[in-house]
Design a protein around this motif. Sequence first.
Motif, PDB file in Angstrom:
ATOM      1  N   ASP A  54     -24.779 100.861  46.273  1.00  0.00           N
ATOM      2  CA  ASP A  54     -24.768 100.115  47.370  1.00  0.00           C
ATOM      3  C   ASP A  54     -25.037 100.889  48.673  1.00  0.00           C
ATOM      4  N   ALA A  55     -24.625 102.009  48.675  1.00  0.00           N
ATOM      5  CA  ALA A  55     -24.820 102.813  49.798  1.00  0.00           C
ATOM      6  C   ALA A  55     -25.598 104.352  49.754  1.00  0.00           C
ATOM      7  N   HIS A  56     -26.167 104.934  50.772  1.00  0.00           N
ATOM      8  CA  HIS A  56     -26.864 106.021  50.724  1.00  0.00           C
ATOM      9  C   HIS A  56     -25.644 107.034  50.612  1.00  0.00           C
ATOM     10  N   VAL A  57     -26.040 108.191  49.585  1.00  0.00           N
ATOM     11  CA  VAL A  57     -25.060 109.190  49.323  1.00  0.00           C
ATOM     12  C   VAL A  57     -25.967 110.424  49.109  1.00  0.00           C
ATOM     13  N   SER A  58     -25.369 111.504  49.925  1.00  0.00           N
ATOM     14  CA  SER A  58     -25.976 112.606  49.875  1.00  0.00           C
ATOM     15  C   SER A  58     -25.020 113.725  49.654  1.00  0.00           C
ATOM     16  N   LYS A  74     -11.939 101.586  58.124  1.00  0.00           N
ATOM     17  CA  LYS A  74     -11.425 102.470  57.363  1.00  0.00           C
ATOM     18  C   LYS A  74     -10.512 102.080  56.312  1.00  0.00           C
ATOM     19  N   ASP A  75      -9.751 101.054  56.772  1.00  0.00           N
ATOM     20  CA  ASP A  75      -8.635 100.388  55.653  1.00  0.00           C
ATOM     21  C   ASP A  75      -9.451  99.685  54.580  1.00  0.00           C
ATOM     22  N   GLU A  76     -10.725  99.312  54.745  1.00  0.00           N
ATOM     23  CA  GLU A  76     -11.361  98.445  53.835  1.00  0.00           C
ATOM     24  C   GLU A  76     -11.736  99.399  52.619  1.00  0.00           C
ATOM     25  N   ILE A  77     -11.735 101.030  52.826  1.00  0.00           N
ATOM     26  CA  ILE A  77     -12.473 101.746  51.877  1.00  0.00           C
ATOM     27  C   ILE A  77     -11.326 102.527  50.893  1.00  0.00           C
ATOM     28  N   ASP A  78     -11.618 102.452  49.827  1.00  0.00           N
ATOM     29  CA  ASP A  78     -10.762 103.162  48.942  1.00  0.00           C
ATOM     30  C   ASP A  78     -11.397 104.302  48.147  1.00  0.00           C
ATOM     31  N   LEU A  79     -10.918 105.650  48.358  1.00  0.00           N
ATOM     32  CA  LEU A  79     -11.389 106.808  47.823  1.00  0.00           C
ATOM     33  C   LEU A  79     -10.593 107.573  47.103  1.00  0.00           C
ATOM     34  N   ARG A  80     -11.017 107.796  45.763  1.00  0.00           N
ATOM     35  CA  ARG A  80     -10.069 108.404  44.730  1.00  0.00           C
ATOM     36  C   ARG A  80     -10.988 109.665  44.217  1.00  0.00           C
ATOM     37  N   PHE A  81     -10.392 110.589  43.687  1.00  0.00           N
ATOM     38  CA  PHE A  81     -10.906 111.707  42.717  1.00  0.00           C
ATOM     39  C   PHE A  81     -10.324 111.520  41.540  1.00  0.00           C
ATOM     40  N   ASP A  82     -10.958 111.310  40.449  1.00  0.00           N
ATOM     41  CA  ASP A  82     -10.350 111.115  39.014  1.00  0.00           C
ATOM     42  C   ASP A  82     -11.299 111.783  38.038  1.00  0.00           C
ATOM     43  N   LEU A 130     -15.096 108.430  43.503  1.00  0.00           N
ATOM     44  CA  LEU A 130     -14.915 107.118  43.665  1.00  0.00           C
ATOM     45  C   LEU A 130     -14.860 106.620  45.035  1.00  0.00           C
ATOM     46  N   VAL A 131     -15.681 105.954  45.392  1.00  0.00           N
ATOM     47  CA  VAL A 131     -15.737 105.046  46.675  1.00  0.00           C
ATOM     48  C   VAL A 131     -16.086 103.786  46.449  1.00  0.00           C
ATOM     49  N   GLU A 132     -14.934 102.939  46.762  1.00  0.00           N
ATOM     50  CA  GLU A 132     -15.112 101.597  46.545  1.00  0.00           C
ATOM     51  C   GLU A 132     -14.610 100.839  48.094  1.00  0.00           C
ATOM     52  N   ALA A 133     -15.250  99.806  48.271  1.00  0.00           N
ATOM     53  CA  ALA A 133     -15.267  98.970  49.496  1.00  0.00           C
ATOM     54  C   ALA A 133     -15.481  97.896  49.476  1.00  0.00           C
TER      55      ALA A 133
END
Length: 143
Positions: free
Chosen positions: A40-44, A63-71, A76-79
């Motif tokens: 859904d978003a442009h990633v580089s 900013k508070d709508e974005i959940d960023l994780r490393f697993d 993982l970027v979810e918003a």
Amino acid sequence: MATRRYPFDMFDEMERFVEQMRRSMYEGVDDVRSMAGMGDAHVSIEEGDEGYAVVVDMPGFEKDEIDLRFDEGHLLVEAVHEVTHESPVGSLSRSRHVHERVSVPGDVVVDDIEATYRNGVLEIVVPTLDSPGEDDGNRIDIE
């Protein structure tokens, strides 16, 4: 003598134009960049001496709508951004979702991952090691 054009010729031209744009956008894309989730978003992704820089264009999110994780080797970027408008016919709601999964090769220093979100752009610095290490899922705070 004029050549006759058929009504659907313009669609062939448009398809050639879009394919040319697609080729120019992905020209020179290496294996690491191709691992970015085409969602859904442009990633580089750019690889540097110390690791990777990941940039995600996410205009309109807070900013508070974005959940960023490393697993397990993946960033993982979810918003979710929800908006409700009152109109003469009642409440109208709409939402925008982003879900991106980016594979990060190498041994990541999870505790040193840094992220900032400004003006609709999420920037993530993912440092890596040369030697193997433990990888456990961690939540990443966004500044």
